[in-house]
Design an enzyme around this catalytic site. Sequence first.
Site, PDB file in Angstrom:
ATOM      1  CB  ALA A 290      -1.037  -0.371   0.764  1.00 58.41           C
ATOM      2  CB  SER A 291       0.783   3.942   0.628  1.00 60.67           C
ATOM      3  OG  SER A 291       1.836   5.537   0.609  1.00 60.67           O
ATOM      4  CG  ASN A 292       6.387   5.518  -0.069  1.00 56.60           C
ATOM      5  OD1 ASN A 292       5.709   6.243  -1.029  1.00 56.60           O
ATOM      6  ND2 ASN A 292       7.017   6.229   0.845  1.00 56.60           N
ATOM      7  N   GLY A 294       2.973  -0.302  -2.138  1.00 54.14           N
ATOM      8  CA  GLY A 294       2.781  -0.362  -3.709  1.00 54.14           C
ATOM      9  C   GLY A 294       3.156  -0.167  -4.806  1.00 54.14           C
ATOM     10  CG  HIS A 600      -3.156   8.092   1.355  1.00 53.33           C
ATOM     11  ND1 HIS A 600      -2.600   7.554  -0.009  1.00 53.33           N
ATOM     12  CD2 HIS A 600      -1.498   7.634   1.724  1.00 53.33           C
ATOM     13  CE1 HIS A 600      -1.493   7.193  -0.008  1.00 53.33           C
ATOM     14  NE2 HIS A 600      -0.583   6.858   1.341  1.00 53.33           N
TER      15      HIS A 600
END
Length: 690
Positions: A290-292, A294, A600
Amino acid sequence: MKKHLLGLVGLLVACHAFGDAPPVVPGSVKITVYDGVTDDLLSAGLNLEGLRDAAPAPGFLDPLNPTPAELRRRALYNNYRAIVDPVSAGGMGLLWGPKSPGTPVIPGATFGLIPGVEYKAYLRDRDGIHVDNIPAAVQIPKHFNPDKPCIVAAMPSGSRSLYGAISIAEWALFKGCAVALPGKGTDTGFHLLTPDLADDLDGVYGSADALGDEAQFAVRESPSLEAYVGANPHRIATKHAHSQINAERLWGKYGLKGIEFAFWALNDHFGKEGKHRFRKGNTLVIAAGASNGGGMALRALEADDEHLIDGLVVTEPNIQPRDGRFTIRVGDEPPFDPRGRTIYDSMTLMSVYAACAAHAPGAAGTVLFGPQALGIARCTSLREKGLVSGDTLAEQAESAREKLREHGYTAAQDWGIASHDTLGLWRSLQVTYANSYGRFAVQDNLCGMSFAGLAGLVPGPLAPDAVARLFADSSGVPPTGGVNIFADKAANGPIVEGAAISPSTGRADLNLDGALCFRSLETGKGLDGAGWANFARVQFGTREVQTTGRLDGRPAIVIHGRQDALVFPNLHSRAYYALNQQVERGKSRLSYIEVSTGQHFDAFISSLFFGPAGVQFAPLHYYFVQAMDNMYAHLTERAKLLPSQVVRPTPRGAQAYTAGNVPALLPPAKLNPAAGDRIRFQGHQLIIPE
C-alpha cells in the site's frame, strides 16, 4: 549454532555455511520461533484485543532499555494500526484482524495467533557512502504447506521499515503463505549525531561507533560533518533523507532481494544442505503493498527479469509513471494530461498553496475546515509576492485552490486540503524527499531545514526513552517519534517550523520561505548558481525514479481511492494504468479498480476524518483483501481476473459494519461490471465513469 530459550520462544542466531551466496549479509541472520501462545508472527501475541480500538501501545519493562522482543511487539502494534481502521465498528475483527473470518485454526495455538518461524537479516546491499543496511524479514507460518508453496512479498508503506506491511501480510499468514518483509532503504534508521547513537537490526540503540557496519544507518565521519555538528548540536540524520543513495530508485531491487531471501529461508527451514526444494518454478509469488509499498511492488515487477513474481495486488501506490501520449477523462470533465508530473512536484506545490487554499469557501464543511491564523498569514504572504490574486481572504484562497486544480488535484480531493495541511503532511514530506532525490548530506542543510529533538521551540536532545523506542514508534519521516523539523534560517531560527517567521515576509506564515525554496528545486525559478546546482540534482533524482509501465504482461491489480488527497489518482494510478495500456497494449493484464469513496488513510477513517454525519469514507483494505483472493484464484485455478472498473461503496456513517450490512455498504468489485462502471482505454484516452 546456538539456541537460547526465552520462555516459550526460541531464538536461533544462524551462522550458516552457505552453499550459494545468500541474498543477505552473512552473520546477520537471526531466526526466532514463535509458539502462537505467548508470541506470534502477526501481532507478537497482542491478538485482536491488543490491536483494536483504544488498546494502548505495549510498553517496556525498562523504558530506557527495551528488549528486542518488546521493540518488535510495539513495532507490530504501530505498523499494523497505521494501515487499517483499527476500530471494531469500522471492520476490525470482522473484515480484517486476528480472529476475523478466515483466521486459521492451528492446533496448539491460541486462536488469532499465528505460530511459525521468523528469519531476520540485512539484505546483501552495501553500496552507499554511509553505513546503510537494508533490514528484511521472512515469516514462515506453522501451517505453511510445502506441497502448495506460496510467498507474499509485503512491501512496507511510507518510509517504514521491515514490519511496515504487516497488515498487508495478514492475508498471507491466514492463507498459510510465507511472507517476505523487505525494507526499502528508507526504514526507521536514525543517526543521532550528538551523542552519536544509531540502532541495530533489532532496533536497539547504542554507540554508532561501536555498532560500526552493523548499524541500520550511520553517517560516515568527515570534516564537514564535524563542523556542522559543532555549530548545530542535537541534529539527527535520517536514513530516507540522508543516505545519499536516492533509495526510491532501488525499491524494486530491494523488493526482489526480499523475495530471494524468502526462497532461501524456505529452503533453509524445510530443506537439506545443497537441495533447493522451493524455487520460482514451483512456488507462487504475489507482490503486494500500500502507498509507497504499492509503488515498491510495482517497481519490483517492472524490474523482475528473473520472473520471480507471478502476480501483484497494490492499493494507492506512490508510483511515478513517465510521460505518455494519453489523456484522462472522468465522466464529463475536460480531458487531463498528467505529463509525467512527479510526487515531488505535487508535495512542493501543496506545501506552498494548501494552507491558503484550505480557506476557500468551496472547501467549507470539509474535515478541519475553519480559520487558521497561520494559514491566513500564508494567504497574505502569497498575495504580497504575486503568487495568488484577490483582495479578500476568500478570493486569495480560491486563487490558491485553482493552482491545485491546474496540477491535477480534483474536486473529489478537496475534502483533504485542510486536514492534510493541518497534519503538516506536505511540509514534512518535502524535506525528506528533496534531500533524498538530490542525494544531499545532512550537513548540506538543504533549504535551511534540519531534524532534532524539541526543547521548547528550539532544537534539543531527544529524550532517552524516546530514543530507546524510536525504531518501534517512528514512521521514518519527521516529525515522528519525537524527532521534529526545524527552520534554521527563519528570522527567529533555529525554531520548530510551525513557529518560524519568514525573513522575506517578516511574519509567521508556516515558513513560506522554506516552502518556496523546496518549490524552486522543482521549478528552477529564482535561483542563483548554487541553487541551480541543487535544482539539477533534485531534477535528476526525480527522473531516476520514474517508471516505464511495463509489467511484462503479468497479472496485476491496482486499487486506488478516488478521494485520495495525498497520492493523486490523476498523476499516479490512473496515469500508470494508462501508460501500461499504451506500452503493452493487448499484452497487458493490469486491472485498475477505482473506489469512489476511498482515500489514502484507512487508519483515520473512524477517528481524525470522522465527519458531521459520521464516517465518510470506505476502507480500501477491504478491496485489497478481495483482490488478493481473486489474484490467488486466478493464479491457482485460472479464475477470471477482476476487470478494470469503478466500485461505489457507501460510507457507513454512524452505523457499525455487520455481516448483514457489509454486502450493501461495501459492494464487491465485479467479474462482469455494468457498462457504466467499466474503465476503458480507448485510442489515447483513459475513460473513467463518473
